[in-house]
Design a protein around this motif. Structure first.
Motif, PDB file in Angstrom:
ATOM      1  N   ALA A  13       0.866  -1.178   0.000  1.00 37.38           N
ATOM      2  CA  ALA A  13       0.000   0.000   0.000  1.00 37.38           C
ATOM      3  C   ALA A  13       0.901   1.226   0.000  1.00 37.38           C
ATOM      4  CB  ALA A  13      -0.916   0.019   1.215  1.00 37.38           C
ATOM      5  N   THR A  14       0.555   2.213  -0.810  1.00 38.42           N
ATOM      6  CA  THR A  14       1.331   3.450  -0.891  1.00 38.42           C
ATOM      7  C   THR A  14       0.426   4.626  -0.582  1.00 38.42           C
ATOM      8  OG1 THR A  14       2.838   2.526  -2.551  1.00 38.42           O
ATOM      9  CG2 THR A  14       2.752   4.923  -2.366  1.00 38.42           C
ATOM     10  N   ALA A  15       0.879   5.503   0.300  1.00 34.54           N
ATOM     11  CA  ALA A  15       0.084   6.664   0.697  1.00 34.54           C
ATOM     12  C   ALA A  15       0.900   7.938   0.562  1.00 34.54           C
ATOM     13  CB  ALA A  15      -0.405   6.510   2.134  1.00 34.54           C
ATOM     14  N   GLN A  16       0.183   9.027   0.463  1.00 30.20           N
ATOM     15  CA  GLN A  16       0.811  10.345   0.407  1.00 30.20           C
ATOM     16  C   GLN A  16       0.151  11.229   1.459  1.00 30.20           C
ATOM     17  OE1 GLN A  16       0.422  13.065  -3.186  1.00 30.20           O
ATOM     18  NE2 GLN A  16       2.427  12.171  -3.581  1.00 30.20           N
ATOM     19  N   LEU A 136      -0.030   2.030   6.845  1.00 27.11           N
ATOM     20  CA  LEU A 136      -0.139   0.767   7.572  1.00 27.11           C
ATOM     21  C   LEU A 136      -1.595   0.413   7.860  1.00 27.11           C
ATOM     22  CD1 LEU A 136       2.782   1.036  10.165  1.00 27.11           C
ATOM     23  CD2 LEU A 136       2.613  -0.604   8.283  1.00 27.11           C
ATOM     24  N   ALA A 137      -2.375   1.427   8.231  1.00 31.17           N
ATOM     25  CA  ALA A 137      -3.794   1.185   8.531  1.00 31.17           C
ATOM     26  C   ALA A 137      -4.529   0.675   7.297  1.00 31.17           C
ATOM     27  CB  ALA A 137      -4.444   2.467   9.050  1.00 31.17           C
ATOM     28  N   LYS A 138      -4.166   1.193   6.118  1.00 26.84           N
ATOM     29  CA  LYS A 138      -4.805   0.732   4.884  1.00 26.84           C
ATOM     30  C   LYS A 138      -4.345  -0.683   4.543  1.00 26.84           C
ATOM     31  CE  LYS A 138      -7.202   4.417   4.032  1.00 26.84           C
ATOM     32  NZ  LYS A 138      -8.682   4.378   4.135  1.00 26.84           N
ATOM     33  N   LEU A 139      -3.044  -0.939   4.685  1.00 24.11           N
ATOM     34  CA  LEU A 139      -2.511  -2.267   4.370  1.00 24.11           C
ATOM     35  C   LEU A 139      -3.117  -3.333   5.278  1.00 24.11           C
ATOM     36  CD1 LEU A 139      -0.340  -3.970   2.794  1.00 24.11           C
ATOM     37  CD2 LEU A 139       1.154  -3.575   4.774  1.00 24.11           C
ATOM     38  N   LEU A 427      -4.607   7.491  -0.416  1.00 24.32           N
ATOM     39  CA  LEU A 427      -4.002   6.231  -0.849  1.00 24.32           C
ATOM     40  C   LEU A 427      -3.754   6.320  -2.351  1.00 24.32           C
ATOM     41  CD1 LEU A 427      -3.304   3.459   0.488  1.00 24.32           C
ATOM     42  CD2 LEU A 427      -5.482   2.637  -0.450  1.00 24.32           C
ATOM     43  N   LEU A 428      -2.538   5.979  -2.782  1.00 23.38           N
ATOM     44  CA  LEU A 428      -2.185   6.033  -4.197  1.00 23.38           C
ATOM     45  C   LEU A 428      -2.415   4.652  -4.822  1.00 23.38           C
ATOM     46  CD1 LEU A 428       1.140   8.083  -3.984  1.00 23.38           C
ATOM     47  CD2 LEU A 428      -1.189   8.940  -4.321  1.00 23.38           C
ATOM     48  N   SER A 429      -3.259   4.605  -5.826  1.00 23.60           N
ATOM     49  CA  SER A 429      -3.592   3.318  -6.457  1.00 23.60           C
ATOM     50  C   SER A 429      -2.633   2.956  -7.583  1.00 23.60           C
ATOM     51  CB  SER A 429      -5.024   3.348  -6.995  1.00 23.60           C
ATOM     52  OG  SER A 429      -5.191   4.421  -7.905  1.00 23.60           O
ATOM     53  N   ASP A 430      -1.923   3.938  -8.102  1.00 23.81           N
ATOM     54  CA  ASP A 430      -0.987   3.698  -9.203  1.00 23.81           C
ATOM     55  C   ASP A 430       0.278   3.034  -8.658  1.00 23.81           C
ATOM     56  OD1 ASP A 430       0.678   3.698 -11.378  1.00 23.81           O
ATOM     57  OD2 ASP A 430       0.489   5.838 -11.820  1.00 23.81           O
ATOM     58  N   GLU A 431       0.497   1.776  -9.021  1.00 24.61           N
ATOM     59  CA  GLU A 431       1.631   1.021  -8.492  1.00 24.61           C
ATOM     60  C   GLU A 431       2.978   1.602  -8.911  1.00 24.61           C
ATOM     61  OE1 GLU A 431       2.421  -3.392  -9.350  1.00 24.61           O
ATOM     62  OE2 GLU A 431       1.166  -3.472  -7.536  1.00 24.61           O
ATOM     63  N   SER A 432       2.998   2.374  -9.990  1.00 26.94           N
ATOM     64  CA  SER A 432       4.255   2.979 -10.436  1.00 26.94           C
ATOM     65  C   SER A 432       4.748   4.047  -9.458  1.00 26.94           C
ATOM     66  CB  SER A 432       4.078   3.598 -11.830  1.00 26.94           C
ATOM     67  OG  SER A 432       3.207   4.720 -11.785  1.00 26.94           O
ATOM     68  N   GLN A 433       3.859   4.537  -8.594  1.00 27.12           N
ATOM     69  CA  GLN A 433       4.237   5.536  -7.607  1.00 27.12           C
ATOM     70  C   GLN A 433       4.777   4.908  -6.321  1.00 27.12           C
ATOM     71  OE1 GLN A 433       0.213   7.603  -8.047  1.00 27.12           O
ATOM     72  NE2 GLN A 433       1.550   9.380  -7.888  1.00 27.12           N
TER      73      GLN A 433
END
Length: 444
Positions: A13-16, A136-139, A427-433
């Motif tokens: 999971a990636t967040a900003q 972490l909470a999202k993952l 939450l960033l959905s683009d895996e490239s980020q």
């Protein structure tokens, strides 16, 4: 049925998350381990397009231990709290199902990146810890509201609790010994007062000599002014500041912001040994803003011939309407560092402000203007500056009229960031980020 933990898979999971700048400062803890403050505080969340932390968290049965890549720091308190609240999660596409018990056995890889200076007084730890907790909470599918997540982020870095919301945020100090009521709440969202423009003068991106943690500890132990501030001053300012934000009352907002910043640094000087976060350039920026705010030529709302605020007037002399009440149009605030955060009441005033800053603090002649003013660069069009020769041609501001112009401090400011109040974490959905490789869980 839980996934076979011997399988080779990576879930990420990636967040900003944005940073925030306090306008009523947090300084001093009544409980070091839980990070409980001695007073309430209020902050403005900055636009994550310009200042943010990006964090990728990943989990895999292949990982042998928890690992983090962010200046060598580890945030075990937040990890422990989030793990204890993890819920079952299933990714049908990848054929992964993780039960609550599985989370106790699985290890994490975490990578984090700030797009602004770390440990230089721009609340990098606030953005970093808030982003870690949110990701972490999202993952881990944590079923907690933002308020409870803010209490977890607080245990990593106090100001982090405020970065879990956009707009204007209050951190209530709370009264309970376990800190359950020391949480952040949103006062207003980022759209409430969206005409505000924020210009940050990055005076130094170097790590500060005295960390906030040790500085607070010394202030609590030695500063009588801190005790007076926490008990007598801040409670009244909190009421006034909440009212100013609610009513979009900029003169009151600016007065309170400047006064609280100055008092915070007075507390630092009242500490033994004294703490010096600001430097000579910081003081010159304060002097520049104060003289402008108090001058009779301060621009007012509706003025059409303000120096450099419209492109057609960019080359015209500095002409302003009279400000008979000497109301401030720019607020300044400094966190634990020399970098100035300047809040202008609207874009026209911000253009005037940036023009003054470029006049007083021009870059070296070989500097690329695109790297000297970053963030929302469109404001340069309002200023009427397209290249370095335009900076050199700027006339003295009106408040220097009939006076000897202040000496220019070339190269004293590293660069400027133009931004605005912004939204909370996403939450960033683009895996490239993502910052980690989706197959190995290692940094890209």
């Amino acid at each position: 049925m839980a996934t076979d933990l011997s399988q080779k898979w990576v879930l990420m999971a990636t967040a900003q998350t944005p940073t925030n700048i306090a306008v009523i400062k947090y300084w001093g803890k009544r409980d070091e381990s839980l990070i409980l403050p001695v007073n309430d505080s209020i902050s403005v969340t900055l636009d994550p397009q310009h200042l943010c932390t990006t964090t990728t968290v990943s989990v895999s049965p292949m990982f042998q231990s928890d690992r983090m890549w962010l200046n060598g720091k580890r945030y075990q308190n937040c990890l422990r709290e989030i793990r204890s609240r993890a819920s079952e999660i299933e990714d049908e596409k990848k054929g992964i199902k993780i039960t609550k018990k599985d989370w106790e056995k699985l290890h994490l890889h975490i990578a984090s990146y700030n797009n602004f200076p770390t440990a230089a007084g721009l609340a990098s730890s606030a953005a970093g810890l808030a982003c870690l907790v949110f990701a972490l909470a999202k993952l881990m599918n944590v079923q907690e509201d933002q308020g409870k997540l803010s209490a977890i982020a607080r245990q990593g870095s106090g100001s982090a609790c405020r970065s879990l919301y956009g707009g204007f945020v209050k951190w209530a100090m709370g009264n309970e010994e376990n800190g359950c009521d020391s949480i952040a709440v949103q006062l207003q969202d980022e759209k409430h007062w969206d005409e505000l423009v924020i210009v940050i003068a990055v005076v130094s991106s170097r790590q500060k000599e005295t960390s906030s943690t040790s500085g607070m500890r010394d202030s609590v132990e030695t500063s009588l002014l801190l005790q007076h501030r926490a008990k007598e001053i801040v409670p009244k300012r909190m009421i006034e500041m909440e009212e100013a934000i609610k009513n979009r009352d900029f003169p009151s907002f600016a007065r309170l912001t400047c006064a609280d910043s100055n008092q915070f640094h007075a507390v630092c000087l009242d500490t033994s040994p004294p703490i010096f976060y600001m430097n000579d350039t910081s003081h010159r920026i304060i002097s520049c803003v104060e003289k402008w705010n108090r001058s009779e030529g301060t621009p007012q709302m509706g003025a059409k011939t303000i120096w450099g605020t419209d492109s057609q007037y960019a080359k015209a002399p500095f002409v302003c309407r009279t400000n008979s009440q000497n109301q401030p149009w720019v607020a300044y605030t400094f966190d634990a560092g020399p970098n100035a955060v300047l809040i202008a009441r609207d874009r026209k005033v911000a253009a005037n402000l940036l023009q003054r800053l470029l006049y007083y603090f021009p870059p070296h002649s070989d500097t690329d203007l695109n790297s000297y003013v970053i963030g929302d660069k469109s404001i340069l069009q309002d200023v009427g500056v397209k290249e370095m020769k335009d900076v050199e041609a700027l006339p003295p501001p009106s408040e220097t009229k009939d006076q000897i112009p202040a000496q220019k401090q070339r190269g004293a400011v590293s660069y400027f960031i133009c931004t605005r109040p912004g939204k909370g974490p996403v939450l960033l959905s683009d895996e490239s980020q993502a910052l980690l490789n989706p197959e190995t869980g290692l940094p890209k």
